[in-house]
Structures are given as structure tokens and as C-alpha cells.
Motif scaffolding. Sequence first.
Motif, PDB file in Angstrom:
ATOM      1  N   MET A   1     101.529  55.222  67.481  1.00 22.35           N
ATOM      2  CA  MET A   1     102.232  54.174  68.203  1.00 22.35           C
ATOM      3  C   MET A   1     103.521  53.771  67.480  1.00 22.35           C
ATOM      4  O   MET A   1     104.531  53.531  68.108  1.00 22.35           O
ATOM      5  CB  MET A   1     101.315  52.966  68.386  1.00 22.35           C
ATOM      6  CG  MET A   1     101.897  51.929  69.277  1.00 22.35           C
ATOM      7  SD  MET A   1     100.580  50.871  69.820  1.00 22.35           S
ATOM      8  CE  MET A   1     101.404  49.899  70.979  1.00 22.35           C
ATOM      9  N   ALA A   2     103.465  53.699  66.132  1.00 22.74           N
ATOM     10  CA  ALA A   2     104.671  53.366  65.369  1.00 22.74           C
ATOM     11  C   ALA A   2     105.739  54.432  65.566  1.00 22.74           C
ATOM     12  O   ALA A   2     106.921  54.132  65.614  1.00 22.74           O
ATOM     13  CB  ALA A   2     104.326  53.216  63.887  1.00 22.74           C
ATOM     14  N   GLU A   3     105.285  55.699  65.694  1.00 19.26           N
ATOM     15  CA  GLU A   3     106.231  56.793  65.920  1.00 19.26           C
ATOM     16  C   GLU A   3     106.935  56.627  67.272  1.00 19.26           C
ATOM     17  O   GLU A   3     108.129  56.862  67.400  1.00 19.26           O
ATOM     18  CB  GLU A   3     105.490  58.129  65.881  1.00 19.26           C
ATOM     19  CG  GLU A   3     106.403  59.328  66.028  1.00 19.26           C
ATOM     20  CD  GLU A   3     105.630  60.634  65.983  1.00 19.26           C
ATOM     21  OE1 GLU A   3     105.898  61.490  66.827  1.00 19.26           O
ATOM     22  OE2 GLU A   3     104.768  60.780  65.097  1.00 19.26           O
ATOM     23  N   LYS A   4     106.217  56.163  68.278  1.00 19.71           N
ATOM     24  CA  LYS A   4     106.787  55.950  69.602  1.00 19.71           C
ATOM     25  C   LYS A   4     107.837  54.836  69.574  1.00 19.71           C
ATOM     26  O   LYS A   4     108.901  54.950  70.166  1.00 19.71           O
ATOM     27  CB  LYS A   4     105.687  55.612  70.603  1.00 19.71           C
ATOM     28  CG  LYS A   4     106.171  55.543  72.027  1.00 19.71           C
ATOM     29  CD  LYS A   4     105.036  55.278  72.994  1.00 19.71           C
ATOM     30  CE  LYS A   4     105.558  55.225  74.421  1.00 19.71           C
ATOM     31  NZ  LYS A   4     104.496  54.965  75.383  1.00 19.71           N
ATOM     32  N   LYS A   5     107.578  53.737  68.817  1.00 21.75           N
ATOM     33  CA  LYS A   5     108.533  52.633  68.701  1.00 21.75           C
ATOM     34  C   LYS A   5     109.807  53.095  68.007  1.00 21.75           C
ATOM     35  O   LYS A   5     110.907  52.740  68.408  1.00 21.75           O
ATOM     36  CB  LYS A   5     107.919  51.447  67.950  1.00 21.75           C
ATOM     37  CG  LYS A   5     106.997  50.612  68.784  1.00 21.75           C
ATOM     38  CD  LYS A   5     106.559  49.388  68.021  1.00 21.75           C
ATOM     39  CE  LYS A   5     105.659  48.523  68.881  1.00 21.75           C
ATOM     40  NZ  LYS A   5     105.235  47.321  68.173  1.00 21.75           N
ATOM     41  N   HIS A   7     111.016  56.121  67.949  1.00 22.45           N
ATOM     42  CA  HIS A   7     111.715  57.025  68.847  1.00 22.45           C
ATOM     43  C   HIS A   7     112.480  56.252  69.920  1.00 22.45           C
ATOM     44  O   HIS A   7     113.573  56.635  70.313  1.00 22.45           O
ATOM     45  CB  HIS A   7     110.722  57.998  69.479  1.00 22.45           C
ATOM     46  CG  HIS A   7     111.372  59.061  70.301  1.00 22.45           C
ATOM     47  ND1 HIS A   7     112.335  59.907  69.800  1.00 22.45           N
ATOM     48  CD2 HIS A   7     111.213  59.418  71.597  1.00 22.45           C
ATOM     49  CE1 HIS A   7     112.738  60.720  70.747  1.00 22.45           C
ATOM     50  NE2 HIS A   7     112.075  60.454  71.861  1.00 22.45           N
ATOM     51  N   GLN A   8     111.950  55.135  70.379  1.00 23.11           N
ATOM     52  CA  GLN A   8     112.600  54.334  71.406  1.00 23.11           C
ATOM     53  C   GLN A   8     113.861  53.650  70.878  1.00 23.11           C
ATOM     54  O   GLN A   8     114.753  53.339  71.645  1.00 23.11           O
ATOM     55  CB  GLN A   8     111.635  53.276  71.954  1.00 23.11           C
ATOM     56  CG  GLN A   8     110.528  53.860  72.809  1.00 23.11           C
ATOM     57  CD  GLN A   8     109.518  52.806  73.229  1.00 23.11           C
ATOM     58  OE1 GLN A   8     109.499  51.711  72.682  1.00 23.11           O
ATOM     59  NE2 GLN A   8     108.671  53.145  74.180  1.00 23.11           N
ATOM     60  N   LYS A   9     113.978  53.419  69.596  1.00 26.28           N
ATOM     61  CA  LYS A   9     115.117  52.715  69.016  1.00 26.28           C
ATOM     62  C   LYS A   9     116.291  53.643  68.716  1.00 26.28           C
ATOM     63  O   LYS A   9     117.334  53.189  68.299  1.00 26.28           O
ATOM     64  CB  LYS A   9     114.711  51.971  67.747  1.00 26.28           C
ATOM     65  CG  LYS A   9     113.808  50.800  68.008  1.00 26.28           C
ATOM     66  CD  LYS A   9     113.517  50.059  66.727  1.00 26.28           C
ATOM     67  CE  LYS A   9     112.632  48.865  67.004  1.00 26.28           C
ATOM     68  NZ  LYS A   9     112.386  48.095  65.797  1.00 26.28           N
ATOM     69  N   GLN A  10     116.143  54.948  68.920  1.00 30.70           N
ATOM     70  CA  GLN A  10     117.228  55.884  68.639  1.00 30.70           C
ATOM     71  C   GLN A  10     118.337  55.724  69.673  1.00 30.70           C
ATOM     72  O   GLN A  10     118.093  55.465  70.842  1.00 30.70           O
ATOM     73  CB  GLN A  10     116.719  57.313  68.647  1.00 30.70           C
ATOM     74  CG  GLN A  10     115.848  57.644  67.464  1.00 30.70           C
ATOM     75  CD  GLN A  10     115.414  59.097  67.472  1.00 30.70           C
ATOM     76  OE1 GLN A  10     115.566  59.799  68.466  1.00 30.70           O
ATOM     77  NE2 GLN A  10     114.880  59.552  66.363  1.00 30.70           N
ATOM     78  N   LEU A  11     119.560  55.899  69.212  1.00 29.92           N
ATOM     79  CA  LEU A  11     120.722  55.822  70.077  1.00 29.92           C
ATOM     80  C   LEU A  11     121.431  57.163  70.046  1.00 29.92           C
ATOM     81  O   LEU A  11     121.769  57.676  68.980  1.00 29.92           O
ATOM     82  CB  LEU A  11     121.671  54.714  69.590  1.00 29.92           C
ATOM     83  CG  LEU A  11     122.966  54.533  70.353  1.00 29.92           C
ATOM     84  CD1 LEU A  11     122.674  54.112  71.799  1.00 29.92           C
ATOM     85  CD2 LEU A  11     123.823  53.480  69.679  1.00 29.92           C
ATOM     86  N   ASN A  12     121.630  57.745  71.201  1.00 28.80           N
ATOM     87  CA  ASN A  12     122.318  59.019  71.300  1.00 28.80           C
ATOM     88  C   ASN A  12     123.821  58.738  71.418  1.00 28.80           C
ATOM     89  O   ASN A  12     124.268  58.141  72.394  1.00 28.80           O
ATOM     90  CB  ASN A  12     121.801  59.794  72.511  1.00 28.80           C
ATOM     91  CG  ASN A  12     122.335  61.204  72.555  1.00 28.80           C
ATOM     92  OD1 ASN A  12     122.896  61.698  71.581  1.00 28.80           O
ATOM     93  ND2 ASN A  12     122.181  61.857  73.683  1.00 28.80           N
ATOM     94  N   ILE A  13     124.588  59.163  70.433  1.00 30.18           N
ATOM     95  CA  ILE A  13     126.034  58.907  70.399  1.00 30.18           C
ATOM     96  C   ILE A  13     126.773  60.219  70.631  1.00 30.18           C
ATOM     97  O   ILE A  13     126.524  61.207  69.948  1.00 30.18           O
ATOM     98  CB  ILE A  13     126.457  58.287  69.051  1.00 30.18           C
ATOM     99  CG1 ILE A  13     125.735  56.958  68.855  1.00 30.18           C
ATOM    100  CG2 ILE A  13     127.961  58.116  68.977  1.00 30.18           C
ATOM    101  CD1 ILE A  13     125.934  56.350  67.492  1.00 30.18           C
TER     102      ILE A  13
END
Length: 103
Positions: A1-5, A7-13
Motif C-alpha cells: 500500500m505504501a508503494e501505491k501511495k 507511485h501516486q505522488k510522482q509527477l511526469n515532467i
Amino acid sequence: MAEKKQHQKQLNIELDEKTAEGIYSNLAIINHSASEFVVDFISMMPGAPKAKVKSRIVLTPQHAKKFLKALNDNVARFEKAHGPIQDYEQPHIPLNFGPTGEA
């Protein structure tokens, strides 16, 4: 679950080729109001009577402060790796941003 959180915070620039080339600047002028900081990046050539603003960045005061902290951190890391950056005194350059407005 921590891995999913995480991954959600990544920003594609995205960085296109023209922007990746960058813009050379050897002078920055900073102005501010109660709601924003304006940073003009200028390319000034020795002996030339005229210089041109190459880029203008407008920041909120909060982002200006975050930028200042990030720049200070990066300069400290650079100097730790490469030694102190020499700061040379520059002669005062009177600036003229074109005609002044009249009311």
C-alpha cells in the motif's frame, strides 16, 4: 500500500528540445509586489549599450522562498564538491527599462 501511495505522488515532467537548450543569462533583475516576485533574466554583452530580457519568471512569494532554499541547497552542494564559487565585484550598471510612464 505504501508503494501505491509513493507511485501516486510522482509527477511526469516533459521537456521539449527547444526548452532543453536553455537560455543564457548573466544578469537577473528581481522585483516584487505583495502578491508576486518577477525575475527577469537578461543576456548582457560587454561593451554593448543595450541588453535584452531573455526570459521572465513570475512566482508567488511562497514559491520564491522555496526557490531560494532550493538554490541555496544546490550552491552548497556544488561548493562542497568543487570548492567555493568566486564572487567578483561588478561595477554599478544603470538600468533603463524603456520610457517611463506618465499619468
